[in-house]
Every structure is written in C-alpha cells, then in structure tokens.
Motif scaffolding. Structure first.
Motif, PDB file in Angstrom:
ATOM      1  N   PRO A  17      27.034  27.178  52.829  1.00 12.74           N
ATOM      2  CA  PRO A  17      28.380  27.427  53.361  1.00 12.74           C
ATOM      3  C   PRO A  17      29.379  27.611  52.231  1.00 12.74           C
ATOM      4  O   PRO A  17      29.299  26.948  51.196  1.00 12.74           O
ATOM      5  CB  PRO A  17      28.683  26.163  54.177  1.00 12.74           C
ATOM      6  N   GLY A  18      30.320  28.536  52.445  1.00 12.94           N
ATOM      7  CA  GLY A  18      31.304  28.843  51.430  1.00 12.94           C
ATOM      8  C   GLY A  18      32.587  28.064  51.588  1.00 12.94           C
ATOM      9  O   GLY A  18      32.685  27.122  52.380  1.00 12.94           O
ATOM     10  N   GLY A  19      33.605  28.481  50.830  1.00 16.46           N
ATOM     11  CA  GLY A  19      34.893  27.801  50.842  1.00 16.46           C
ATOM     12  C   GLY A  19      35.993  28.688  51.389  1.00 16.46           C
ATOM     13  O   GLY A  19      35.739  29.719  52.015  1.00 16.46           O
ATOM     14  N   ASP A  20      37.222  28.296  51.102  1.00 17.28           N
ATOM     15  CA  ASP A  20      38.379  29.012  51.628  1.00 17.28           C
ATOM     16  C   ASP A  20      38.751  30.229  50.792  1.00 17.28           C
ATOM     17  O   ASP A  20      39.569  31.050  51.217  1.00 17.28           O
ATOM     18  CB  ASP A  20      39.590  28.061  51.696  1.00 17.28           C
ATOM     19  N   SER A  21      38.190  30.355  49.603  1.00 18.17           N
ATOM     20  CA  SER A  21      38.479  31.498  48.736  1.00 18.17           C
ATOM     21  C   SER A  21      37.181  32.008  48.137  1.00 18.17           C
ATOM     22  O   SER A  21      36.162  31.302  48.109  1.00 18.17           O
ATOM     23  CB  SER A  21      39.443  31.093  47.608  1.00 18.17           C
ATOM     24  N   ARG A  22      37.225  33.236  47.632  1.00 16.13           N
ATOM     25  CA  ARG A  22      36.037  33.798  46.982  1.00 16.13           C
ATOM     26  C   ARG A  22      35.656  32.952  45.774  1.00 16.13           C
ATOM     27  O   ARG A  22      34.472  32.693  45.536  1.00 16.13           O
ATOM     28  CB  ARG A  22      36.310  35.236  46.551  1.00 16.13           C
ATOM     29  N   GLN A  23      36.653  32.515  45.009  1.00 14.44           N
ATOM     30  CA  GLN A  23      36.396  31.726  43.818  1.00 14.44           C
ATOM     31  C   GLN A  23      35.657  30.432  44.164  1.00 14.44           C
ATOM     32  O   GLN A  23      34.686  30.052  43.511  1.00 14.44           O
ATOM     33  CB  GLN A  23      37.729  31.416  43.132  1.00 14.44           C
ATOM     34  N   GLU A  24      36.106  29.780  45.226  1.00 16.49           N
ATOM     35  CA  GLU A  24      35.447  28.540  45.647  1.00 16.49           C
ATOM     36  C   GLU A  24      34.040  28.823  46.158  1.00 16.49           C
ATOM     37  O   GLU A  24      33.104  28.052  45.912  1.00 16.49           O
ATOM     38  CB  GLU A  24      36.267  27.840  46.727  1.00 16.49           C
ATOM     39  N   SER A  25      33.879  29.939  46.870  1.00 20.37           N
ATOM     40  CA  SER A  25      32.559  30.277  47.395  1.00 20.37           C
ATOM     41  C   SER A  25      31.560  30.537  46.279  1.00 20.37           C
ATOM     42  O   SER A  25      30.403  30.110  46.340  1.00 20.37           O
ATOM     43  CB  SER A  25      32.664  31.497  48.318  1.00 20.37           C
ATOM     44  N   ALA A  27      33.374  28.536  33.000  1.00 18.60           N
ATOM     45  CA  ALA A  27      34.558  29.275  33.434  1.00 18.60           C
ATOM     46  C   ALA A  27      35.095  28.722  34.750  1.00 18.60           C
ATOM     47  O   ALA A  27      36.307  28.540  34.925  1.00 18.60           O
ATOM     48  CB  ALA A  27      34.229  30.758  33.571  1.00 18.60           C
ATOM     49  N   HIS A  28      34.194  28.445  35.690  1.00 17.47           N
ATOM     50  CA  HIS A  28      34.638  27.931  36.986  1.00 17.47           C
ATOM     51  C   HIS A  28      35.169  26.503  36.877  1.00 17.47           C
ATOM     52  O   HIS A  28      36.004  26.088  37.687  1.00 17.47           O
ATOM     53  CB  HIS A  28      33.500  28.003  38.001  1.00 17.47           C
ATOM     54  N   ALA A  29      34.715  25.762  35.881  1.00 11.98           N
ATOM     55  CA  ALA A  29      35.216  24.409  35.688  1.00 11.98           C
ATOM     56  C   ALA A  29      36.538  24.383  34.934  1.00 11.98           C
ATOM     57  O   ALA A  29      37.285  23.400  35.019  1.00 11.98           O
ATOM     58  CB  ALA A  29      34.181  23.576  34.926  1.00 11.98           C
ATOM     59  N   THR A  30      36.828  25.466  34.212  1.00  7.80           N
ATOM     60  CA  THR A  30      37.995  25.494  33.331  1.00  7.80           C
ATOM     61  C   THR A  30      39.176  26.251  33.916  1.00  7.80           C
ATOM     62  O   THR A  30      40.327  25.810  33.818  1.00  7.80           O
ATOM     63  CB  THR A  30      37.610  26.120  31.976  1.00  7.80           C
ATOM     64  N   VAL A  31      38.908  27.410  34.505  1.00  9.88           N
ATOM     65  CA  VAL A  31      39.976  28.285  34.988  1.00  9.88           C
ATOM     66  C   VAL A  31      40.345  27.887  36.414  1.00  9.88           C
ATOM     67  O   VAL A  31      39.498  27.941  37.315  1.00  9.88           O
ATOM     68  CB  VAL A  31      39.535  29.765  34.934  1.00  9.88           C
ATOM     69  N   ASP A  76      38.184  38.603  39.687  1.00 10.88           N
ATOM     70  CA  ASP A  76      36.733  38.662  39.511  1.00 10.88           C
ATOM     71  C   ASP A  76      36.302  37.577  38.528  1.00 10.88           C
ATOM     72  O   ASP A  76      37.111  36.991  37.802  1.00 10.88           O
ATOM     73  CB  ASP A  76      36.261  40.052  39.070  1.00 10.88           C
ATOM     74  N   ASP A  77      35.002  37.304  38.518  1.00  9.84           N
ATOM     75  CA  ASP A  77      34.474  36.233  37.681  1.00  9.84           C
ATOM     76  C   ASP A  77      34.539  36.590  36.206  1.00  9.84           C
ATOM     77  O   ASP A  77      34.720  35.702  35.356  1.00  9.84           O
ATOM     78  CB  ASP A  77      33.040  35.917  38.098  1.00  9.84           C
ATOM     79  N   ALA A  78      34.407  37.876  35.871  1.00  9.36           N
ATOM     80  CA  ALA A  78      34.501  38.274  34.467  1.00  9.36           C
ATOM     81  C   ALA A  78      35.881  37.956  33.904  1.00  9.36           C
ATOM     82  O   ALA A  78      36.013  37.601  32.729  1.00  9.36           O
ATOM     83  CB  ALA A  78      34.197  39.768  34.329  1.00  9.36           C
ATOM     84  N   GLY A  79      36.913  38.049  34.733  1.00 14.09           N
ATOM     85  CA  GLY A  79      38.251  37.703  34.289  1.00 14.09           C
ATOM     86  C   GLY A  79      38.358  36.243  33.895  1.00 14.09           C
ATOM     87  O   GLY A  79      39.120  35.880  32.987  1.00 14.09           O
ATOM     88  N   MET A  80      37.605  35.377  34.565  1.00 10.94           N
ATOM     89  CA  MET A  80      37.587  33.952  34.213  1.00 10.94           C
ATOM     90  C   MET A  80      36.957  33.755  32.839  1.00 10.94           C
ATOM     91  O   MET A  80      37.438  32.949  32.034  1.00 10.94           O
ATOM     92  CB  MET A  80      36.829  33.165  35.273  1.00 10.94           C
ATOM     93  N   VAL A  81      35.887  34.497  32.558  1.00  8.99           N
ATOM     94  CA  VAL A  81      35.235  34.398  31.259  1.00  8.99           C
ATOM     95  C   VAL A  81      36.158  34.904  30.155  1.00  8.99           C
ATOM     96  O   VAL A  81      36.214  34.339  29.051  1.00  8.99           O
ATOM     97  CB  VAL A  81      33.900  35.157  31.265  1.00  8.99           C
TER      98      VAL A  81
END
Length: 254
Positions: free
Chosen positions: A95-103, A198-202, A208-213
C-alpha cells in the motif's frame, strides 16, 4: 505472487540484484472521472499491467514492487494475479501513501537486501521499450549514482512569470538554450543506498526522484530516452498509446 506486505528494510549493502518500484497510487484526475489512472484500460488491459510487463521484460529485473492506493492493495494484487506475467520475475504489492514521494519510500522499505539497483517507473508510462530500461540499468552498473532517460526538446521553451488567474497572460522572463534542455522520462535508475539516503534526507516535495539525488550534490546522468515512453496524462495520450499498441501488434505481433 507474494502477499501484500511491507518487510522491514535491512541494512544496505553492495548487491547486484535489480528491482523496480512502480508507484501506482495516484488518481490521475486529468484523464477525467473513473478508475485510478494506473487501472484505466489500454487495449483492454489496465495501464498498470502494461507498465509492469515493460519493466519485467528486462532480464536484469528480477523483482517488481507495485505501490498501490492505500486502500487498494488487495485489488491490485488480484489484478496482477489475473494477467500473464513473466515467471522469472517476482512481484510484490504494497500500500502506498498520500504522495508519490511517500509511495516510493514505502516501496523502498519493501526491498529485500539483495537488491542494490533500484528503478523507479511511472505506471502512466506503459510503453517504455526494454532497450531503454536496459540502458538505464547499464549506466548504474557502470557507476552512476542516478540515471534518467531523456529526450531533446522539439519546442522552444520559455520561462514565464506565472499568472495569478487562470488564462491570464504570462510575461516571458527568459528563453533557456534548448540544446541544453531534456525532457526526462522513466524508469529512473539508482544505486540503492543513494536513493534511500535521498528519501531520508530531502523533505521538500520534488517532481522526480533524480531531483532528490541532485539535492545531495551527486551527479545525475542522462541516457537516450524513447518517444514511446511518453506519459499518459490526458485523454489524447490514451489515443496515442492505443495507436502505438496497434502498430506493435501489426509489426511485432505484440
């Protein structure tokens, strides 16, 4: 097919396995009313199934994690069970979350420790060719911490001052050099430890996920994308996707 679950993330370590995470929890309101975008039919098959098959078509990908709507994981698991998928690939629904980032983060949490390369792919890009998937994986294996498939732009791009009211004229403030611009697609590929960090820091929202990196100060590299890896966002995109599938069936028997 694995049961719906969220295993605890084990400590990251160097590993050679390749897994794909497909966030599919969005509603896709621009496609109009109806089922969530990922479950909309495309030539009689849900768009999500096309996307899963596209990633599983790569012999490098041995696990596909589908991140379902928070209240729809059982439905998505049943959907995957109903369709023919490559037997060499394992599939997991969480199951996912409320946002793409959380999912995406929840998908990462479900990764077993043997997977050191992670692809993140939009369920709304159902027609990405396997050669594009493999090119992204190869670039990560060659040492890039993050890789995106990308296409040169055909149109001139203008930077504007956004209007305060819908439909109002927007002043142009700059014209970026088109030769330096790319339209980015998915799957985006990552060294697992880099993406987890990246997901723990940003914490702020990103597109997109590359933007987090990038915000970690690491280099993201681009490999050639493909015109058929477009994102199905509006009704006209569905028409184009149907046309691509019809051509594939005619030419390749797909």
């Amino acid at each position: 097919m694995s049961d719906v679950s969220r295993p605890t993330l084990a400590p990251a370590r160097t590993a050679a396995g390749v897994a794909a995470v497909i966030p599919a929890a969005g509603r896709g309101v621009r496609l109009g009313p109806g089922a969530p975008k990922a479950l909309r039919p495309l030539s009689g098959t849900p768009m999500l199934i096309h996307a899963v098959r596209a990633l599983a078509a790569s012999r490098h990908v041995s696990l596909v994690i589908v991140v379902a709507p928070p209240d729809g994981a059982a439905e998505v698991k049943s959907l995957l069970d109903l369709h023919a998928l490559p037997e060499r690939t394992d599939f997991l629904v969480v199951p996912g979350g409320d946002s793409r980032q959380e999912s995406v983060r929840l998908g990462l949490d479900a990764l077993p420790p043997e997977y050191g390369i992670v692809l993140v792919h939009d369920a709304a890009r159902p027609l990405v060719p396997v050669d594009t998937v493999d090119a992204v994986i190869e670039a990560v294996r060659d040492g890039a911490p993050a890789v995106v498939p990308a296409l040169p732009l055909a149109d001139t791009v203008k930077e504007v001052e956004p209007a305060t009211e819908p439909g109002a004229p927007e002043p142009v403030v700059a014209t970026p050099e088109r030769a330096r611009l790319r339209a980015v697609q998915t799957p985006q590929g990552f060294d697992r430890e880099t993406l987890v960090r990246a997901h723990a820091t940003v914490t702020e929202a990103v597109t997109d996920d590359a933007g987090m990196v990038e915000q970690l100060g690491l280099t993201v590299v681009a490999v050639p994308g493909h015109e058929e890896a477009f994102k199905v966002t509006r009704p006209l995109d569905l028409v184009l996707a149907e046309a691509v599938l019809a051509r594939r069936r005619l030419n390749d028997g797909f």
